[in-house]
Design an enzyme around this catalytic site. Structure first.
Site: not given
Length: 540
Positions: A151, A226-227, A247-250
């Protein structure tokens, strides 16, 4: 009297002069501000263009290198290499029946082709070609000769980690992140950086620098974030193993959207050194770097490779806990908690069906279940760079006054939610939890509007629980028909929005989420492996 008149006229003249001068000064000031703003905007545009040029140059040079290699070695069986699992690939590399050169150039070519359709890469790491010359010194490494995608926010020496934010461009890393160093020590070859959303603040994958990444199964859908660059590249076959952050589901959301496996380890299990954050000093909910791949064994092998003495030496803040293969390979029946929905967040018809089908398979295999009810609550933009469209509906809360944010923080401090949840978990006497994950893949621009769906993944970041995602099915015509009649829990704006977001998803991957208690990452992976195997057997 005449003298008084002259004085008053002078004062009047002076007042007019002052007013004129003041007006002129304001005009000049406004003009200066305008010029500065135009200049700043132009500088940003030029910075973005230079970043795009660097990406285009790296892609072009990689393409030329691949063409040259194929001319020199035309007999390479690229099709076979691309079908191998990570375990099969590492075995052939170790025994010498495949060379690191063949594997890297094969995956480099595939990545270049996938990127043309999906826009998932922010740049090729051309140093990977040089690494081939020295990789034989790490032949004993668990990932010897394996090309690995990373990433964009993972530091790689002499390359930007912009996090999709313009002001972070042209600030190349001075050294590799710890995890990149460990990958290299284990013989892996990091070869490409992948896309992410602006400032990592969305579960879409778009930014003003590199643009929108799309889904490998449907180009009209997002890859998630985000990934999301990792999810798209691996899901499209361009990488056999990648590193993301969550950090939240990324990690889990793009894994769900793109039909691959992903693990968010316990926060702190893997080193964060050199993983570039958008907010420094964040302590309440920590980012978790983790592996993404096509199957669970690949995740386990990556964790085994990373959890080594070299990482513990480079980053002494990481607990020296090697990978526990005995737990991962255990066949002991599990007591599994499950929920189809939390009664608040949205669960699509295909997701609910996926949970039910997996539950039935696990029960048939001898595992026992306990229904659980979990309570939770939901919970970052700052500079003046261009705002990506996927964030526009989302950023307003980030501008709340500091005093209000501090007040909310103070009010939430007494809620020791982690200990409460662990106590409830133990009262249920469960080993692991089976639950939904956000999915199937959304249509564009809905991720920023639907933050109400995030508790399905963000909860486990707050709790620091390890959690992973496994694809188990695909959206059917029947699921789409059921979605037409979907009302949601509250029949409100958010339920209608969710229905629009997931519509048109026939054929897209459906995944489930597997969760364990903190530091039981191997048990989480073991549960994921059990789900994966049972689903494969049921298809036969």
């Amino acid at each position: 009297m005449e003298n008084v008149k002259q004085i008053l006229q002078g004062v009047e003249l002076d007042t007019r002069t002052v007013a004129l001068l003041t007006g002129a000064a304001c005009g000049v000031g406004a003009l200066v501000v305008l010029v500065q703003k135009v200049h700043s905007h132009q500088e940003m545009k030029e910075k973005i263009q230079r970043a795009r040029n660097r990406r285009a140059d790296s892609l072009q040079r990689a393409e030329q290198a691949v063409l040259q290699y194929k001319k020199s070695f035309p007999v390479t069986d690229s099709a076979l290499i691309l079908t191998l699992s990570l375990s099969e690939l590492t075995k052939k590399l170790q025994e010498g029946s495949l060379s690191p050169e063949d594997v890297l150039y094969t995956y480099m070519e595939k990545t270049l082709n996938v990127n043309k359709d999906l826009n998932c890469c922010t740049g090729i790491l051309l140093e990977s070609f040089d690494q081939l010359k020295t990789v034989s010194t790490n032949k004993e490494g668990l990932l010897y000769g394996v090309p690995v995608s990373i990433k964009e926010n993972f530091a790689y020496k002499n390359h930007d980690s912009s996090c999709g934010v313009v002001i972070n461009l042209e600030q190349p890393a001075q050294q590799d992140s710890v995890l990149v160093e460990v990958l290299k020590r284990q013989g892996a070859i990091p070869f490409v950086k992948t896309n992410l959303p602006q400032a990592l603040l969305n579960y879409d994958c778009s930014n003003p620098i590199y643009g929108q990444t799309v889904n490998p199964h449907n180009l009209q859908k997002t890859s998630g974030g985000s990934s999301g660059g990792e999810g798209a590249l691996i899901g499209g076959g361009g990488s056999v193993l990648g590193l993301g952050s969550d950090i939240g589901g990324s990690i889990r959301i793009p894994a769900s959207f793109c039909g691959i496996c992903g693990l968010k380890p316990t926060a702190g299990r893997l080193s964060l050194q050199g993983l570039i954050p958008i907010y420094r000093g964040q302590k309440s909910v920590l980012s978790s770097p983790g592996p993404m791949a096509r199957d669970v064994d690949s995740l386990a092998l990556c964790m085994q490779a990373l959890l080594c003495d070299h990482m513990f030496s480079l980053d002494p803040t990481v607990p020296p806990l090697p990978f526990n293969m005995q737990i991962y390979q255990s066949t002991k029946p599990l007591r599994i908690g499950y929920l189809e929905s939390d009664g608040y967040s949205h669960t699509s018809p295909s997701m609910a069906r996926g949970i039910r089908e997996v539950k039935a398979l696990l029960e048939q295999a001898g595992h026992t279940f306990c229904f659980v009810a979990m309570i939770f609550f939901c919970f970052y933009f700052r500079e003046g760079s261009p705002l990506d469209p996927c964030l526009k509906a989302q950023v307003l809360p980030y501008y709340l006054p500091t005093w209000l944010k501090k007040t909310l923080s103070f009010l939430l401090k007494p809620l020791d939610y982690i200990q409460e949840t662990i106590a409830a978990w133990r009262r249920c006497n469960i080993d692991v939890l089976l639950c939904p994950v956000i999915g199937p893949a959304y249509n564009f621009l809905f991720c920023g509007k639907l933050s109400t769906a995030l508790p399905q993944t963000m909860l486990y970041n707050l709790l620091t629980f390890p959690a992973g995602v496994v694809p188990v099915s695909t959206v059917t015509a029947e699921d789409e028909e059921e979605l037409r009649h979907y009302k949601g829990f509250f029949q409100d704006y958010w339920d209608k929005l969710f229905k629009q977001a997931v519509s048109g998803g026939e054929g897209l991957p459906v995944a489930v989420q597997c969760v364990a208690l903190p530091w039981q990452d191997e048990l989480c992976l073991r549960f994921m492996k059990e789900v994966e195997q049972l689903v494969k057997q049921s298809r036969k």
